[in-house]
Structure formats: structure tokens, C-alpha cells
Design a protein around this motif. Structure first.
Motif, PDB file in Angstrom:
ATOM      1  N   LEU A 134      -4.354   3.819  -6.671  1.00 30.25           N
ATOM      2  CA  LEU A 134      -3.214   3.733  -5.766  1.00 30.25           C
ATOM      3  C   LEU A 134      -2.931   2.259  -5.500  1.00 30.25           C
ATOM      4  O   LEU A 134      -3.694   1.587  -4.797  1.00 30.25           O
ATOM      5  CB  LEU A 134      -3.499   4.474  -4.450  1.00 30.25           C
ATOM      6  CG  LEU A 134      -3.659   5.994  -4.536  1.00 30.25           C
ATOM      7  CD1 LEU A 134      -4.033   6.570  -3.171  1.00 30.25           C
ATOM      8  CD2 LEU A 134      -2.377   6.640  -5.055  1.00 30.25           C
ATOM      9  N   ASP A 136      -0.649  -0.982  -4.013  1.00 30.57           N
ATOM     10  CA  ASP A 136      -0.102  -1.195  -2.666  1.00 30.57           C
ATOM     11  C   ASP A 136       1.213  -0.451  -2.493  1.00 30.57           C
ATOM     12  O   ASP A 136       1.463   0.169  -1.442  1.00 30.57           O
ATOM     13  CB  ASP A 136       0.102  -2.695  -2.411  1.00 30.57           C
ATOM     14  CG  ASP A 136      -1.216  -3.447  -2.268  1.00 30.57           C
ATOM     15  OD1 ASP A 136      -2.254  -2.793  -2.055  1.00 30.57           O
ATOM     16  OD2 ASP A 136      -1.197  -4.688  -2.379  1.00 30.57           O
ATOM     17  N   ALA A 139       0.475   3.202  -2.209  1.00 28.37           N
ATOM     18  CA  ALA A 139      -0.159   3.506  -0.925  1.00 28.37           C
ATOM     19  C   ALA A 139       0.873   3.600   0.189  1.00 28.37           C
ATOM     20  O   ALA A 139       0.792   4.481   1.055  1.00 28.37           O
ATOM     21  CB  ALA A 139      -1.208   2.445  -0.595  1.00 28.37           C
ATOM     22  N   ARG A 140       1.861   2.712   0.176  1.00 28.43           N
ATOM     23  CA  ARG A 140       2.919   2.780   1.194  1.00 28.43           C
ATOM     24  C   ARG A 140       3.709   4.075   1.051  1.00 28.43           C
ATOM     25  O   ARG A 140       4.087   4.713   2.050  1.00 28.43           O
ATOM     26  CB  ARG A 140       3.837   1.563   1.079  1.00 28.43           C
ATOM     27  CG  ARG A 140       3.175   0.253   1.504  1.00 28.43           C
ATOM     28  CD  ARG A 140       4.195  -0.859   1.653  1.00 28.43           C
ATOM     29  NE  ARG A 140       4.786  -1.233   0.375  1.00 28.43           N
ATOM     30  CZ  ARG A 140       4.291  -2.165  -0.446  1.00 28.43           C
ATOM     31  NH1 ARG A 140       3.163  -2.802  -0.118  1.00 28.43           N
ATOM     32  NH2 ARG A 140       4.893  -2.469  -1.577  1.00 28.43           N
ATOM     33  N   ASP A 143       1.579   6.918   2.431  1.00 30.20           N
ATOM     34  CA  ASP A 143       1.537   6.872   3.897  1.00 30.20           C
ATOM     35  C   ASP A 143       2.813   7.432   4.514  1.00 30.20           C
ATOM     36  O   ASP A 143       2.769   8.174   5.503  1.00 30.20           O
ATOM     37  CB  ASP A 143       1.317   5.431   4.376  1.00 30.20           C
ATOM     38  CG  ASP A 143      -0.113   4.960   4.173  1.00 30.20           C
ATOM     39  OD1 ASP A 143      -0.994   5.817   3.956  1.00 30.20           O
ATOM     40  OD2 ASP A 143      -0.347   3.732   4.233  1.00 30.20           O
ATOM     41  N   THR A 154      -4.361   8.410   5.952  1.00 33.84           N
ATOM     42  CA  THR A 154      -3.674   7.284   5.336  1.00 33.84           C
ATOM     43  C   THR A 154      -4.262   7.019   3.955  1.00 33.84           C
ATOM     44  O   THR A 154      -5.400   7.418   3.657  1.00 33.84           O
ATOM     45  CB  THR A 154      -3.802   6.012   6.188  1.00 33.84           C
ATOM     46  OG1 THR A 154      -5.180   5.609   6.233  1.00 33.84           O
ATOM     47  CG2 THR A 154      -3.281   6.245   7.603  1.00 33.84           C
ATOM     48  N   ALA A 155      -3.493   6.325   3.126  1.00 34.02           N
ATOM     49  CA  ALA A 155      -3.944   6.017   1.770  1.00 34.02           C
ATOM     50  C   ALA A 155      -5.213   5.174   1.779  1.00 34.02           C
ATOM     51  O   ALA A 155      -6.036   5.266   0.858  1.00 34.02           O
ATOM     52  CB  ALA A 155      -2.834   5.302   1.009  1.00 34.02           C
ATOM     53  N   GLY A 156      -5.375   4.355   2.808  1.00 31.66           N
ATOM     54  CA  GLY A 156      -6.562   3.521   2.888  1.00 31.66           C
ATOM     55  C   GLY A 156      -7.851   4.308   3.003  1.00 31.66           C
ATOM     56  O   GLY A 156      -8.941   3.782   2.735  1.00 31.66           O
TER      57      GLY A 156
END
Length: 275
Positions: A134, A136, A139-140, A143, A154-156
């Protein structure tokens, strides 16, 4: 099963009229839909296609009527997505990167459920080299989709949890907007272990509205019944030590075998290993 049959040659795809990807997407993109899944013998799948030949087209990509799929699924360390499915929670979700191998096309996909139980899918196209991770940007995207669906993840928090590979044939009723997919050569991978679907069975999925489609009625007439069967959930249930016993595992053990991981598939870039 007739020993001369195999997936996909045993399906009889040649008897269906072909349709382009643009035609299928225009008539039956179905990002918001009801999914029904059936696990049937290959001979039943062949008879189903013969009965659908007058109303359905098969996706034809320059003469190729199947596509090899590779999907890496992401989950929390506690396997939140897996547990949400097993516990039949209202807010179930999945995050994956999917590679259409022959086409070199890769997408990040997020699937959630709406308040009526329908599947809602959102997708973002990314470079093929991003398969299994994933970025950045991805990931956004993840999210935003999860936040709008009310999923408190969240993706994190996500890491690659399992990989699923299979070969798919896709059918569409261009007049009524419903779809049918048939998946074979299905394998699930985690660490150095594999769970493989019995090659004499096919996973059939119908994708449409709240009312059963013609394919559903035909399958019911053959004695098939809809199943709550997620490829990712099956893989985790069979390959991850220490998970609680569940109905999915009981079903999967009758149709899947487990063993050491097979040799990696040849890809135009280094294969992502799922840890």
C-alpha cells in the motif's frame, strides 16, 4: 466428474458469445451489489454455462476468455477483517491489491457492506509494481473509503496477511446488468503453506440485485445452495495456527487440501512474499 474435464477447458466457454470489457462494464459494472456464492462440481458449472448461453456473454479479451488473478489481502495484527466476517458483524470489510496477471493491471480494492447487507466496492488503479503493498497514495484512498463506511481501521494498521490466486471466467447479461463469475485453480497462500481447492470444484459467484438472477435459479435447481465463503477467510482459517474453530473451516476442509507452498508464479517483477 468426467476425467476429461478440467478448468477452464471443461467449462465450454466457446459456446458463449464474447463481449468486450467496455461492454461488460457499461452493462454490469456493479460496484454496489448482492453477491451470492456457490461451490459446485465442474460438471454442474458446465451445464450452467450451457443454460446461460442464450442470455449471457463471456468477457473476451482479444480471444482470451479467462484471466489469472492474484490478490494480496491486508489485515490488522489481530486479523480484524477476518474476525468481522467470522463473527458476521454488520460492518465487514476487506482491503486488497489485485493483479490481473496477463494484462499487467493492478488495483487497490476496498470492499464494505452497506446497511442492507449489499457489497460496496471501491477501486484505485496503481502500477503493477505496487502489487502486494500500500503506497502513500493507496493508503489515503483506503482511509477515505473505510472512514466513509464507518469502519474504525486505518491503512497504517494494515499489513499483508495472505495471498489468493485463481483463474476466472466472467459472464454478463448485457440486457439486465447481472454478472456471473467462475473461479477455478484456486489457491490460498500464507508464509510457506498453501490451501488449494479441489480441482473438481468451481466457485461460482452471482452479482446482481436483491432478487435472485436466472443463474441463481438454475443453480438452486441443480441442488446448489448459497454459501458465505470468502477466499481470504478460507485461507486464514486453514493456514493460520491458533485461530478459533469456525464454520468456514469445517466447510473448507471438505473441499480444500493444505500443504507446502508451490513454486512462485512467474511475474514481470519480484513476487511479494506474505509474512
Amino acid at each position: 466428474m468426467n476425467p476429461g474435464l478440467s478448468f477452464p477447458t471443461g467449462l465450454g466457454l466457446e459456446q458463449l458469445r464474447g463481449a468486450t470489457l467496455a461492454e461488460v462494464d457499461a452493462a454490469a459494472a456493479l460496484q454496489h451489489r448482492i453477491d451470492r456464492k456457490y461451490l459446485v462440481p465442474l460438471g454442474h458449472a458446465r451445464r450452467l454455462l450451457a443454460r446461460l448461453a442464450d442470455s449471457h456473454h463471456v468477457l473476451d479479451l482479444g480471444g482470451r476468455r479467462t484471466t489469472s488473478y492474484l490478490s494480496t489481502y491486508f489485515d490488522t495484527p489481530e486479523l480484524g477483517a477476518w474476525r468481522a466476517h467470522i463473527q458476521k458483524r454488520r460492518r465487514r470489510w476487506k482491503v486488497r491489491t489485485r493483479l490481473y496477471a496477463e494484462d499487467g493491471l493492478c488495483r487497490v480494492e476496498v470492499k464494505t457492506k452497506d446497511g442492507r447487507g449489499a457489497t460496496v466496492k471501491h477501486a484505485l488503479t496503481v502500477p503493477a509494481t505496487a502489487y502486494g503493498s500500500l503506497t502513500d497514495h493507496a493508503a489515503r484512498f483506503v482511509d477515505r473509503v473505510l472512514d466513509r463506511a464507518g469502519v474504525p481501521v486505518t491503512a497504517g494498521e494494515l499489513t499483508a496477511a495472505a495471498e489468493v490466486r485463481y483463474v476466472r471466467a466472467a459472464l454478463a447479461d448485457l440486457g439486465h446488468g447481472s454478472r456471473v463469475t467462475l473461479d477455478g485453480a484456486l489457491t490460498c497462500h500464507r508464509d510457506d503453506r498453501t490451501a488449494a481447492l479441489d480441482p473438481e470444484h468451481v466457485l461460482v459467484e452471482t452479482k446482481g440485485g436483491t432478487r435472485p438472477a436466472p443463474a441463481d435459479r438454475l443453480l438452486l435447481g441443480m441442488g446448489a445452495r448459497p454459501l458465505s465463503l470468502s477466499k481470504y477467510v478460507v485461507g486464514q482459517s486453514l493456514l493460520t495456527p491458533g485461530l478459533p474453530d469456525n464454520d468456514v473451516r469445517h466447510l473448507a476442509r471438505t473441499h480444500f487440501t493444505t500443504g507446502p507452498d508451490a513454486a512462485p508464479l512467474p511475474l514481470p517483477f519480484e513476487r511479494i512474499r506474505v509474512a
